[in-house]
Design a protein around this motif. Structure first.
Motif, PDB file in Angstrom:
ATOM      1  N   ASN B  49      31.345  35.639  47.285  1.00  0.00           N
ATOM      2  CA  ASN B  49      32.123  36.631  48.031  1.00  0.00           C
ATOM      3  C   ASN B  49      31.397  37.087  49.299  1.00  0.00           C
ATOM      4  N   MET B  51      28.415  38.290  49.972  1.00  0.00           N
ATOM      5  CA  MET B  51      27.521  39.429  50.082  1.00  0.00           C
ATOM      6  C   MET B  51      26.216  38.922  50.706  1.00  0.00           C
ATOM      7  N   ARG B  75      37.784  40.658  54.030  1.00  0.00           N
ATOM      8  CA  ARG B  75      38.304  41.681  53.120  1.00  0.00           C
ATOM      9  C   ARG B  75      39.401  41.088  52.254  1.00  0.00           C
ATOM     10  N   ARG B  78      37.897  39.004  49.638  1.00  0.00           N
ATOM     11  CA  ARG B  78      37.246  39.778  48.573  1.00  0.00           C
ATOM     12  C   ARG B  78      38.257  40.353  47.592  1.00  0.00           C
ATOM     13  N   THR B  79      39.489  40.643  48.051  1.00  0.00           N
ATOM     14  CA  THR B  79      40.477  41.128  47.085  1.00  0.00           C
ATOM     15  C   THR B  79      40.851  40.025  46.098  1.00  0.00           C
ATOM     16  N   VAL B 102      41.192  51.662  41.242  1.00  0.00           N
ATOM     17  CA  VAL B 102      40.303  51.219  42.316  1.00  0.00           C
ATOM     18  C   VAL B 102      40.514  49.736  42.604  1.00  0.00           C
ATOM     19  N   GLY B 106      42.450  47.415  47.616  1.00  0.00           N
ATOM     20  CA  GLY B 106      42.573  46.369  48.625  1.00  0.00           C
ATOM     21  C   GLY B 106      44.016  45.975  48.900  1.00  0.00           C
ATOM     22  N   GLN B 162      43.068  44.100  39.885  1.00  0.00           N
ATOM     23  CA  GLN B 162      42.882  43.572  41.242  1.00  0.00           C
ATOM     24  C   GLN B 162      43.697  42.284  41.432  1.00  0.00           C
TER      25      GLN B 162
ATOM     26  N   ILE C 177      33.528  49.134  44.931  1.00  0.00           N
ATOM     27  CA  ILE C 177      34.753  49.318  45.712  1.00  0.00           C
ATOM     28  C   ILE C 177      34.720  48.422  46.944  1.00  0.00           C
ATOM     29  N   ALA C 179      33.121  45.596  47.230  1.00  0.00           N
ATOM     30  CA  ALA C 179      33.270  44.201  46.814  1.00  0.00           C
ATOM     31  C   ALA C 179      34.717  43.867  46.475  1.00  0.00           C
ATOM     32  N   MET C 180      35.499  44.897  46.095  1.00  0.00           N
ATOM     33  CA  MET C 180      36.900  44.638  45.756  1.00  0.00           C
ATOM     34  C   MET C 180      37.800  44.760  46.966  1.00  0.00           C
ATOM     35  N   GLY C 181      37.236  44.906  48.138  1.00  0.00           N
ATOM     36  CA  GLY C 181      38.046  44.903  49.353  1.00  0.00           C
ATOM     37  C   GLY C 181      38.438  46.280  49.846  1.00  0.00           C
TER      38      GLY C 181
END
Lengths: 267, 256, 268
Positions: B49, B51, B75, B78-79, B102, B106, B162, C177, C179-181
């Motif tokens: 992802n 990082m 972004r 990453r979702t 949470v 995204g 997610q 948060i 990392a989840m976009g």
């Protein structure tokens, strides 16, 4: 309708929670409505513009040589203020010691409740009220200031001292006693090294606050630089006020810096 | 689904975390990565992802070369990738349901998410995922009231909500006791199979790896030293991956 | 442990420099104390010998308080409370956005972060009376100056206290948060706010306590509240009325402190 299956982000509130929220909201609304209604927001502005006054406060004293000598004079009065804070702080540290021992749970035992109550009461009285009382009792001057600072500071110093006594690690004391040490030795080698740096740091921290407090005490005639401050302010002698403001700010910032340095070395 | 092409990564302090890694993970696979700590397992995951960015080679996720993605596309990527952390990383003072929501951030507009307005369908999705993991009755409980195993299962529900294509789980059971570890691994495997998700799990317990993996990738000193179907794996394989005999503390123990 | 004992190296419990430091520090403290006493004429002996005066003063002059003066005191007390409440509220609103600029976890821009820190340190170290005098001079006589002065001062305290909590929050959920976009506003709303809101409310109440005590000063320089009564009655030597003022103030502050501390202990 399948309203029953709807999911909300928050759980359904119970009646008790609803009542509680209602009460809090209502009392806050009432509090603010009342205070905004009862408060008079009028300003009696002076004739001169803010710009002019700021210029007279902070620029004129620096560029006009006639005000330079008064920096020296006000500087000495600031030193008197610092002396009041220092003398009061030392006296307060001494007075606070027995009170703190009484107030700490591990040394005061049952009476610790009384000690804590006494310290709380002192802390909820503003320093100015002590100033009022001691000026009334012994007359205006720095003696009244020292008395006010010393009594007022007992509250905070005593509280922090007692907390540091409560956090004493018992293990070294037990070790000293186990290896044949007497009470005095246990105190000297087991307790003192633990609390002395903390006590010094606490007293120094309170000294920083006391310098500010003793500036304020001048307003009620308890000596130091607050006395000329309020006199010049009443006469709208802004250049003189400016000199005092500059002196106080410079001294206070320097003292905080030095004291902060020493404290970070202590702990 | 996920492809590593000649990937190498050297950290600024000179440590070579990955050395010429070539792997291809297919859609729907449940892959367990094993190896001693410091073997590069975590680095491998954080590459997916982005990082961290590899110094050489390409990482391709769902047809996109991710090192070339711009910030906005990143972004969106990453979702698509759900993460399960060793320490669960829940907001402790928030309710379980909010923590699960949470996972929808995204997919929700900034304004609506700030005032806490989520589509009913998303809330249904979140609640349903809690149900699938079996902790829906805790939905309105604050996260810090839950045990470690329950918190990790909440974080699985969060990841499902997610609706990702890939799940990365970095040592998900390292902080849990043996029975709870098995439960969490079982739940994770079940839901990822149900939703057809590609799942990568870092583990250092070899018995857990043997029990739950479809495929095992072994790493040592930044290199892939084993890659094969679970049927090919025996304890010998692990001794080869680790380069030494297996110790008893490298097994989690039984579910019972 | 084996310890060699030779005649040349004596075994000491503390290094010699420790004793030198100890003596130096004690001497410094005492010399400064001697100078301070000379300046203020306030030796411990004189302080202790003054105690009988205080008791006589309390009993003969402050007691009994003039209860007929009560309505006037309450009136001014309300203004004092209003000033404290309004300035605390404004400070809470002002400090909130600034909070995020002054904590290194959220603001990684070194210049704006450093700048904020310097301004905050200076504002906090200035005695609040200086701020009040300044406001009265620039804005004019009246409670508005008092409110403004307390607002600035207490905003600085609020930011200082709370930004320390912001810097010590759990960063792991924030990482999750991100990392989840989630974007920055979402990170603040879901990762940061749930962690700091109770702390912030608690600090607001603490600042209200401080402001109530500080607002007593305001009246002395014409910025509203009960201070103007104290000043007038002092110059008239009406100690019975001063006694009442002190008594009422002490009660009011104790009640507010008690309420505030009860609420704060439940927030934490």
């Amino acid at each position: 309708m399948k309203n029953k299956d709807r999911i909300s982000l928050r759980s359904q509130r119970t009646l008790k929670q609803k009542t509680m929220i209602y009460l809090v909201v209502m009392s806050l609304t009432f509090l603010y409505a009342f205070s905004l209604w009862s408060q008079d927001f009028s300003i009696a502005s002076s004739q001169s513009s803010p710009g002019t006054i700021l210029y007279r406060l902070f620029v004129v004293p620096l560029i006009d040589p006639t005000y330079w000598p008064s920096f020296v004079e006000r500087g000495w009065q600031m030193i008197e203020t610092i002396a009041i804070a220092y003398a009061g702080g030392i006296a307060a540290s001494l007075f606070a010691l027995p009170v703190a021992i009484l107030a700490a749970r591990n040394s005061g035992g049952r009476a610790s409740y009384l000690g804590k109550l006494f310290l709380n009461a002192i802390r909820s009285i503003p320093e100015l009220l002590f100033g009022v009382f001691f000026v009334a009792a012994v007359g205006p001057g720095s003696f009244a200031g020292v008395l006010a600072i010393s009594v007022n500071s007992i509250g905070m110093i005593g509280k922090l001292y007692s907390e540091s006594i409560e956090s004493i690690d018992q293990a070294p004391i037990a070790a000293i006693k186990a290896s044949g040490g007497n009470d005095l030795q246990a105190f000297w080698y087991g307790i003192l090294p633990q609390i002395l740096p903390q006590f010094l740091s606490i007293s120094l921290f309170r000294f920083e606050i006391d310098v500010r407090a003793s500036t304020i005490l001048g307003l009620v005639g308890a000596g130091g630089i607050g006395v000329p401050l309020i006199l010049s302010q009443q006469q709208r002698h802004w250049e003189e006020v400016g000199v005092i403001l500059i002196i106080v700010i410079v001294f206070v910032v320097i003292i905080d810096k030095i004291s902060g340095k020493i404290r970070s070395n202590l702990v | 689904m996920i492809e590593f092409k000649n990937v190498s990564l050297r950290y600024s302090n000179g440590v070579e975390a990955l050395k010429n890694v070539n792997i291809k993970i297919n859609k729907g696979e449940f892959v367990v990565i094993v190896g001693m700590s410091g073997a590069g397992k975590s680095t491998l995951m954080t590459c997916i992802n982005r990082m961290v960015v590899p110094t050489e080679g390409e990482v391709i996720v769902d047809g996109q070369t991710i090192s070339k993605l711009k910030e906005s596309k990143l972004r969106a990527l990453r979702t698509q990738i759900g993460i399960i952390f060793q320490d669960y990383n829940l907001v402790k003072r928030m309710s379980v349901l909010r923590n699960v929501m949470v996972g929808r951030l995204g997919h929700t507009s900034t304004f609506n998410s700030l005032i806490g307005r989520f589509p009913q369908a998303d809330l249904q999705l979140a609640m349903n995922n809690l149900k699938r993991i079996g902790i829906d009755e805790k939905a309105y409980v604050r996260a810090d009231q839950l045990s470690g195993g329950q918190q990790q299962r909440v974080s699985i529900a969060r990841v499902l909500t997610q609706q990702p294509k890939v799940i990365l789980a970095d040592e998900p059971v390292a902080s849990l006791d043996p029975p709870t570890s098995h439960q969490v691994m079982r739940d994770l495997k079940r839901v990822s199979k149900e939703d057809g998700l590609t799942t990568l799990v870092n583990l250092h317990f070899i018995d857990l790896a043997m029990e739950y993996a479809d495929r095992i990738i072994g790493m040592r000193d930044g290199e892939v030293v084993f890659d094969g179907h679970i049927d090919e794996v025996t304890e010998q394989t692990f001794e080869e991956i680790y380069g030494r005999p297996i110790r008893e503390d490298e097994k989690r123990g039984d579910a019972s | 442990m084996k310890r060699k004992k030779t005649s040349s190296s004596k075994v000491r419990l503390f290094k010699p420099s420790f004793y030198i430091k100890l003596i130096g520090v004690s001497a410094g403290v005492l010399v400064l104390y001697y100078l301070a006493i000379r300046q203020t004429n306030a030796s411990l002996a004189r302080m202790l010998s003054a105690f009988p005066i205080f008791f006589r003063m309390l009993i003969e002059d402050f007691f009994p308080p003039d209860f007929g003066y009560f309505p006037t005191v309450v009136n001014q007390l309300i203004e004092t409370f209003n000033i404290a409440l309004i300035s605390t509220t404004l400070a809470a609103v002002l400090a909130f956005p600034l909070l995020f600029f002054s904590s290194s976890t959220l603001n990684r821009h070194p210049l704006s972060y450093g700048g904020m820190r310097v301004v905050l340190t200076i504002v906090r170290s200035i005695p609040n009376i200086i701020m009040v005098v300044l406001m009265v001079a620039v804005v004019g006589l009246g409670s508005v100056s008092g409110i403004l002065a307390l607002m600035i001062y207490s905003a600085a305290i609020l930011i200082k206290l709370t930004s320390e909590s912001v810097e010590s929050i759990d960063e792991r959920p924030i990482q999750a948060i991100k990392a989840m976009g989630g974007n920055t506003p979402q990170v603040i709303r879901y990762g940061v706010l749930p962690q700091i809101t109770p702390i912030y409310l608690s600090h607001i109440l603490y600042v209200l306590e401080i402001n109530l005590k500080a607002s007593v000063v305001l009246g002395f320089v014409g910025a509203g509240g009960i201070g103007q009564l104290i000043r007038r009655q002092m110059s008239l030597f009406r100690y019975d009325r001063l006694g009442l003022i002190i008594f009422v103030l002490f009660l009011a502050i104790s009640v507010i402190d008690y309420i505030s501390q009860t609420v704060r202990s439940r927030l934490a």
